[in-house]
Write an enzyme that holds these catalytic residues in place. Sequence first.
Site, PDB file in Angstrom:
ATOM      1  N   ASP A 162      86.297  75.929  19.787  1.00  0.00           N
ATOM      2  CA  ASP A 162      86.277  74.898  18.745  1.00  0.00           C
ATOM      3  C   ASP A 162      85.235  73.825  19.064  1.00  0.00           C
ATOM      4  O   ASP A 162      84.881  73.621  20.231  1.00  0.00           O
ATOM      5  CB  ASP A 162      87.648  74.221  18.640  1.00  0.00           C
ATOM      6  CG  ASP A 162      88.712  75.171  18.107  1.00  0.00           C
ATOM      7  OD1 ASP A 162      88.351  76.146  17.430  1.00  0.00           O
ATOM      8  OD2 ASP A 162      89.901  74.918  18.390  1.00  0.00           O
TER       9      ASP A 162
HETATM   10  N1  URA Z   1      92.166  78.062  21.322  1.00  0.00           N
HETATM   11  C1  URA Z   1      91.948  76.952  20.600  1.00  0.00           C
HETATM   12  O1  URA Z   1      92.862  76.408  19.992  1.00  0.00           O
HETATM   13  N2  URA Z   1      90.712  76.460  20.561  1.00  0.00           N
HETATM   14  C2  URA Z   1      89.661  76.991  21.222  1.00  0.00           C
HETATM   15  O2  URA Z   1      88.553  76.489  21.157  1.00  0.00           O
HETATM   16  C3  URA Z   1      89.903  78.149  21.976  1.00  0.00           C
HETATM   17  C4  URA Z   1      91.179  78.665  22.001  1.00  0.00           C
END
Ligand code: URA
Length: 241
Positions: free
Chosen positions: A103
Site C-alpha cells: 500500500d
Molecule cells: N497488507 C496490507 O494491508 N497492506 C500492504 O501493503 C500489504 C499487506
Amino acid sequence: MAERLQKVMANAGIASRRASEKMILAGRVRVNGKVIKELGQKVDGNDVIEVDGHLIEREEKVYYLFYKPRGVISAAKDDKGRKVVTDYFTDHSERVYPIGRLDYDTSGLLLLTNDGELANRLMHPRYKVNKTYVAKVKGLVQNEALKQLRVGVRLKDGKKSARAKAKLLSLDKKNDTSIVSLTIHEGRNHQVKNMLQAVGHPVKKLKRETYGFLTLAGLTSGQYRELTREEVKALYELGNK
Ligand code: URA
C-alpha cells in the site's frame, strides 16, 4: 525507443555490433518474420527479432530488493502524479516493475524485476510465499486476538484468511497501541490491515520485513540492492513447489 538492429543484437549479447552487422548482411536475422539484409533497420521493444531462427532476449534480466518508503505507490506510474517505486530506478536502462504491491502508506520489502516469468510465478497464490509484516495497531492486543489471527479471520469480503503466524512484540499502555508480527502467504488487497481490523485492532503503521527467505538487512528506507544469482535461483525454486 527505436534503436538500430545491430545495437539491440549487441545489447542482447549476440555478438559485437560489427559482427552483428555481418550477420544481418548475411541474411541471418529476421525482424517480425522478415529477413533483413540491409543495415539501418531500426527496431523497438515490440519487434520480434530472430537470429538463425532463434528469438533473442532483448534485455538482461535484473532483480532488485527495494526498501520501499511510506508514501510511494507500488506501480510504474500514477495518474495522480504521486511518487512511484520505479522513480528510484531511473538510472538503469532496464524497465523494472514491482512483484506484487505494498500500500501507499506501507513501507518495507518489495521486489522489482523485468523478469515476467518469475514475477508471474511468485504472484500466483499457488506458491504461498511467506511474508512477514510488523504492524503498529490501535489497542492492547490480547491472546484471544492472536489466536483468531492464527486460525483465520472472516474478512470484509466474507472469505476467511488462511492460517497465519501471529506474535505480540510489545504493548504500549500509555499510548494504547501494540506491535504485532504477522506472517501470511496470501496477498489479497489490504490483507494485513483487514485481518487486524477484523480482530478489533486497526493498523496505524505497517511494514513488510521479509519476503520468503529475503530480509531488509543492510538497507534503509529508499535504498535497494541487486539480488544475487543464488537468491534469484532460490526464488525460482520457491515458485516451483
Ligand atoms: N497488507 C496490507 O494491508 N497492506 C500492504 O501493503 C500489504 C499487506
